[in-house]
Write a protein that holds these residues in place. Structure first.
Motif: not given
Length: 168
Positions: A16-18, A42-47, A52-53, A58-61
């Protein structure tokens, strides 16, 4: 071996974010209005921040079979974005029937879908860190939705006014 529901949802969230990021970049590339171009960038940068978040989670989980409790909340959307988006100059330059207005409408639908996914996952999550993660994402997307909805409302009122659609 089937994937866990958490991994499945994280993958869907990343998708969804991509998609959101790609959409906002495409709109920014196609608009001729420099102020709107900046807003969509700016909206693309927030996505990308969301990507990243979610990638970190995902990696941690994947490694620990739990969410990182130290990284389960996002800061709110910068208020300067809302004031820039809702400025009189931006509203005046938009054509309510134009490309940008259609893009705003499509972005509203996209944000609603993301909010629905995140809220539903937060409600069904049994892990408190996961619940906070998805609540935070839903809140951030809701901030985007509010900005876009307010701009859409202004555009609707502008076309009503310009075409004498007011009932009084």
């Amino acid at each position: 071996m089937s994937e866990s529901k958490s991994i499945e949802i994280l993958k869907m969230a990343l998708l969804l974010e991509h998609r959101g990021k790609s959409f906002y970049h495409k709109v920014a590339d196609q608009t001729e209005n420099e102020e709107l171009k900046e807003i969509f960038q700016i909206m693309a940068a927030e996505e990308q921040l969301h990507i990243d978040y979610l990638s970190e989670q995902y990696a941690f989980y994947n490694k620990n079979q739990k969410f990182d409790p130290m990284k389960t909340s996002l800061s709110k959307v910068d208020d300067s974005i809302a004031s820039k988006v809702l400025s009189a100059e931006i509203k005046e330059r938009l054509s309510s029937a134009g490309f940008e207005a259609a893009a705003i409408s499509a972005a509203i639908d996209m944000e609603k879908k993301a909010i629905e996914v995140y809220k539903n996952r937060a409600l069904s999550a049994t892990d408190e860190s996961e619940k906070k993660l998805y609540e935070s994402l839903a809140n951030w997307e809701n901030d985007h939705l509010n900005i876009l909805s307010e701009l859409n409302k202004e555009l609707t009122e502008k076309i009503w006014y310009d075409n004498n659609f007011w009932p009084f």
